[in-house]
Design an enzyme around this catalytic site. Structure first.
Site, PDB file in Angstrom:
ATOM      1  N   TYR A  51       0.837  -1.198   0.000  1.00 55.00           N
ATOM      2  CA  TYR A  51       0.000   0.000   0.000  1.00 55.00           C
ATOM      3  C   TYR A  51       0.873   1.250   0.000  1.00 55.00           C
ATOM      4  O   TYR A  51       1.644   1.483   0.941  1.00 55.00           O
ATOM      5  CB  TYR A  51      -0.938   0.022   1.203  1.00 55.00           C
ATOM      6  CG  TYR A  51      -2.059  -0.994   1.150  1.00 55.00           C
ATOM      7  CD1 TYR A  51      -2.351  -1.700  -0.024  1.00 55.00           C
ATOM      8  CD2 TYR A  51      -2.839  -1.266   2.274  1.00 55.00           C
ATOM      9  CE1 TYR A  51      -3.363  -2.630  -0.073  1.00 55.00           C
ATOM     10  CE2 TYR A  51      -3.872  -2.198   2.227  1.00 55.00           C
ATOM     11  CZ  TYR A  51      -4.124  -2.875   1.055  1.00 55.00           C
ATOM     12  OH  TYR A  51      -5.140  -3.797   1.010  1.00 55.00           O
ATOM     13  N   PRO A 215     -16.377  -2.616   0.187  1.00 57.47           N
ATOM     14  CA  PRO A 215     -17.827  -2.734   0.406  1.00 57.47           C
ATOM     15  C   PRO A 215     -18.663  -1.672  -0.294  1.00 57.47           C
ATOM     16  O   PRO A 215     -19.886  -1.788  -0.316  1.00 57.47           O
ATOM     17  CB  PRO A 215     -17.951  -2.614   1.928  1.00 57.47           C
ATOM     18  CG  PRO A 215     -16.766  -1.800   2.340  1.00 57.47           C
ATOM     19  CD  PRO A 215     -15.666  -2.231   1.424  1.00 57.47           C
ATOM     20  N   VAL A 224     -17.103   3.687  -6.828  1.00 60.49           N
ATOM     21  CA  VAL A 224     -18.153   3.400  -5.858  1.00 60.49           C
ATOM     22  C   VAL A 224     -19.503   3.296  -6.564  1.00 60.49           C
ATOM     23  O   VAL A 224     -19.751   3.973  -7.567  1.00 60.49           O
ATOM     24  CB  VAL A 224     -18.211   4.479  -4.759  1.00 60.49           C
ATOM     25  CG1 VAL A 224     -16.923   4.511  -3.959  1.00 60.49           C
ATOM     26  CG2 VAL A 224     -18.502   5.858  -5.337  1.00 60.49           C
ATOM     27  N   PHE A 225     -20.361   2.441  -6.038  1.00 63.76           N
ATOM     28  CA  PHE A 225     -21.723   2.343  -6.570  1.00 63.76           C
ATOM     29  C   PHE A 225     -22.676   3.220  -5.773  1.00 63.76           C
ATOM     30  O   PHE A 225     -23.717   3.625  -6.278  1.00 63.76           O
ATOM     31  CB  PHE A 225     -22.204   0.889  -6.571  1.00 63.76           C
ATOM     32  CG  PHE A 225     -22.459   0.314  -5.214  1.00 63.76           C
ATOM     33  CD1 PHE A 225     -23.687   0.463  -4.583  1.00 63.76           C
ATOM     34  CD2 PHE A 225     -21.461  -0.383  -4.547  1.00 63.76           C
ATOM     35  CE1 PHE A 225     -23.929  -0.076  -3.323  1.00 63.76           C
ATOM     36  CE2 PHE A 225     -21.695  -0.923  -3.288  1.00 63.76           C
ATOM     37  CZ  PHE A 225     -22.922  -0.763  -2.674  1.00 63.76           C
TER      38      PHE A 225
END
Length: 304
Positions: A51, A215, A224-225
């Protein structure tokens, strides 16, 4: 925030914080993220050696020194095994990776070490030797895997003496293959394709906590949704339930994961303290069975 068991022994808040994007923050900003997380009950911080090419761990270490949070009050988790162009579960790489993470994080031990992506060239005995050495030296207290199917885990368990307490798996309202296959047994439709090899049920049977990564994402971290116009039906349902429960749509998306009896732990990647506070409210949201299924169907899933 409610607590859950990771495996059978380690206790943690039921939502965790993923630190992949921490390399983009200043030390002061990161300190605020840590303190806000702990204030709302998030005590597990998820890292990986890759990361920010290690910078995320370094920023976290400096931020922790400036925060009001003590090392002993949090759970530090990191992952290893991804290298440029290949995966590596060799003993030397595991040991070297842990030493690097410990140095960057400024700590003597990791609470949890996960193997990041399956390595088909893995030698289970090598992994076992690495884990045993890390455990004996006190450098790692608990172990797990990430993105592995049941047979890959069983292969590891033939050699590894330590309990494998976690499996990190991608899960969101719009990415549900581990759930879909369970609804569509012996069907000929697309959701019946066994992509997850029964990993959801396997995890429950073997006391492995599923940590749900991405998530809020669709695809593989493509975006993102939540609040995305390309997903109107699920967002309308999220908004409807958010207003009903007095929380944000993101909190409802997390509450949907928390409602599952597998006792999953979502990994939230936000670096915004206010958003972290809003998402943490998911721990207090109670979804009925009917509401859970409403959200599942709104995400485009058809029940057989």
């Amino acid at each position: 925030m409610k607590k859950i068991k990771l495996g059978t022994e380690l206790e943690a808040g039921e939502i965790s914080l993923g630190c992949m994007r921490m390399d983009k923050l200043s030390v002061d900003e990161a300190a605020r993220v840590i303190d806000q997380s702990v204030e709302v009950g998030i005590d597990l911080f998820d890292h990986a050696d890759i990361y920010g090419r290690g910078v995320s761990e370094e920023v976290f270490s400096e931020a922790l020194k400036k925060s009001s949070t003590k090392r002993g009050d949090i759970i530090l988790q990191s992952k290893c095994g991804i290298r440029k162009g290949f995966f590596d579960f060799s003993k030397d790489h595991i040991l070297n990776s842990v030493d690097g993470s410990l140095k960057r994080l400024g700590t003597d031990y990791l609470d949890i070490l996960l193997l990041h992506r399956p390595d088909t060239l893995m030698e289970p005995d090598e992994v076992a030797e690495a884990f045993a050495q890390l455990k004996e030296s006190g450098k790692v207290r608990h172990f797990g895997v990430s993105n592995q199917n049941p047979m890959q885990i069983e292969l590891l368990k033939r050699a590894v003496a330590e309990d494998l307490i976690i499996n990190q798996l991608q899960l969101s309202l719009v990415h549900t293959p581990m759930i879909d296959e369970g609804f569509n047994v012996n069907m000929q439709n697309d959701p019946s394709i066994v992509r997850a090899s029964g990993v959801l049920e396997y995890s429950r049977m073997n006391d492995m906590t599923i940590q749900a990564w991405s998530p809020f994402q669709h695809g593989m971290i493509e975006g993102v949704f939540v609040g995305n116009d390309d997903y109107p039906e699920v967002n309308a349902k999220l908004q409807e339930m958010a207003e009903k429960k007095g929380v944000t749509d993101s909190a409802i998306a997390i509450a949907w994961i928390l409602r599952h009896p597998a006792g999953m732990q979502p990994i939230v990647g936000s670096m915004n303290p206010e958003r972290i506070k809003q998402i943490a409210a998911a721990s207090d949201v109670e979804l009925t069975r009917e509401e859970w299924y409403e959200l599942y169907r709104a995400a485009g899933n058809e029940l057989p």
